[in-house]
Design an enzyme around this catalytic site. Structure first.
Site, PDB file in Angstrom:
ATOM      1  CG  ASP A 119      -2.146  -0.955   1.130  1.00  0.00           C
ATOM      2  OD1 ASP A 119      -2.609  -1.139  -0.124  1.00  0.00           O
ATOM      3  OD2 ASP A 119      -2.391  -1.667   2.156  1.00  0.00           O
ATOM      4  CG  ASP A 184      -7.621  -3.683  -3.520  1.00  0.00           C
ATOM      5  OD1 ASP A 184      -8.129  -4.619  -4.235  1.00  0.00           O
ATOM      6  OD2 ASP A 184      -8.062  -3.157  -2.373  1.00  0.00           O
TER       7      ASP A 184
END
Ligand code: GLY
Length: 419
Positions: A119, A184
């Site tokens: 992330d 993602d």
């Protein structure tokens, strides 16, 4: 003279009326943008007050009891709060937002070495990536380059992908994910393209392209819907499982996963001009916006296949528990932003369709149904997002990233219609 005037008068008034209508219309066109930023300002003032001088607690969502939920520096959403402050500055040009945007961006500095998950792109590119647009500070550039280096550490040439999460159990403990990659992850690639541009080193771009190719191959079904999670054998690169963590079932389409895909492939096309990525972005977008289950207001349910025959969840789904089916405003915010950019890469009817659909989404999000004009909570702009329903976590709540992508989309729409 009089005769001439009489001939021209009706035409003159028709043209004047048209001009007036156009002026009113263009004012109305951007009224929803102004209204949204004006609604946001006092809410973010409140959010700033809750964290004054703290720089450790990153606003994330609301707990079920309405209190603020923060995440810490090492978790995935830390970059959205500084990013929001940059967007507030971009729209208002008020120094106050600039000051807070800089301070909150700087608070993330140590994350440049974070290799615990994938992330880092979200965390650093939504914060420093926005900062550098306003302030070409070489320190910001160095931090972004180091962040890209950290992301590369999670890349395996055998798999051809960046590992999203460390080894873990699948939903319902059905199997183990040795090398999970989630849709993602497409959102982290912008950081890599940036690093190649500023360093001249193609390694980052090379990894981003490989990752996008593998995602295209293994996450997308024949009907252009998407798998959330693909688990690879790290020794051979073989696909072992195609499943979900946050979606309804392994074969369903989790709305935010599809949204990440549309956005990620659109930005990958922007950076590569490779037609395959544009085709993929178009295919994923068309699946989303033409889906029979997409409600009239264009804000999707949290998954496109909730409770449908042929979709079997790996968790204890109780159809009575969530009624009506919760929506995910964050998926609409991400998709609207992506569609606006995608509309600039295609022509004719397609371009119009993407822009108009994005506009419909933005108009819905800026209506009372979603925009926090009724002080439903003191902190966030958008209501009705869903983080992780299968874990009964963040259901029908505000989420910081819904606000972030909504503001981004409003700014994109404003730029697009400014010419
Ligand atoms: N990337 C995590 C999520 O979309 O929930």
């Amino acid at each position: 003279m009089n005769k001439l005037f009489l001939t021209f008068k009706p035409r003159f008034y028709t043209i004047l009326t048209l001009f007036l209508l156009l002026a009113i219309n263009s004012k109305a066109q951007d009224y929803f943008i102004k209204k949204s930023f004006a609604t946001a300002a006092p809410l973010y003032d409140n959010l700033l007050k809750t964290t004054e001088g703290n720089f450790k607690d990153y606003p994330h969502a609301l707990h079920p009891d309405g209190t603020l939920k923060y995440l810490q520096i090492d978790e995935w959403t830390g970059g959205f709060w500084p990013g929001i402050l940059w967007y507030m500055y971009e729209f208002t040009k008020e120094e106050k937002w600039l000051k807070h945007a800089e301070a909150w961006t700087n608070s993330l500095e140590s994350n440049q070495y974070n290799t615990a998950h994938h992330d880092i792109g979200f965390m650093m590119y939504c914060s420093y990536g926005n900062a550098i647009r306003f302030n070409p500070n070489p320190k910001y550039q160095d931090i972004l380059i180091q962040s890209a280096k950290s992301l590369l550490k999670r890349y395996s040439p055998t798999v051809g992908s960046i590992q999203s999460w460390n080894k873990r159990k699948s939903k319902g403990n059905i199997n183990t994910w040795e090398y999970p990659v989630i849709m993602d992850n497409m959102m982290n690639l912008e950081l890599l393209f940036y690093a190649s541009k500023v360093t001249g080193d193609t390694i980052y771009k090379h990894v981003a392209i490989k990752h996008a190719e593998q995602t295209m191959k293994n996450h997308i079904r024949a009907d252009n819907s998407t798998y959330h999670v693909v688990n690879y054998d790290p020794q051979t690169g073989k696909v072992l499982h195609q499943q979900t963590l946050q979606g309804f079932s392994d074969n369903s389409t989790w709305a935010r996963g599809q949204a990440w895909g549309i956005y990620g492939f659109t930005s990958t096309y922007r950076e590569t001009k490779d037609q395959r990525f544009l085709n993929t972005a178009i295919a994923l977008a068309d699946f989303f916006i033409q889906h029979p289950n997409l409600p009239k207001d264009k804000i999707p349910y949290w998954d496109f296949n909730v409770g449908q025959a042929g979709y079997k969840p790996d968790w204890n789904f109780n159809p009575q528990q969530y009624q009506p089916t919760p929506k995910d405003a964050s998926a609409a915010a991400i998709t609207s932003s992506a569609l606006l950019e995608l509309s600039t890469f295609v022509k004719g009817e397609k371009a119009k369709r993407y822009k108009n659909t994005a506009l419909k989404m933005l108009k819905s999000l800026s209506s009372e149904a979603y925009l926090n004009t009724d002080n439903a909570n003191p902190y966030f702009l958008l209501k009705h997002s869903t983080g992780n329903l299968p874990s009964n976590n963040e259901v029908d709540v505000p989420l910081i990233y819904a606000d972030y992508y909504f503001l981004e989309a409003l700014l994109r729409y404003k730029r697009l219609t400014a010419q």
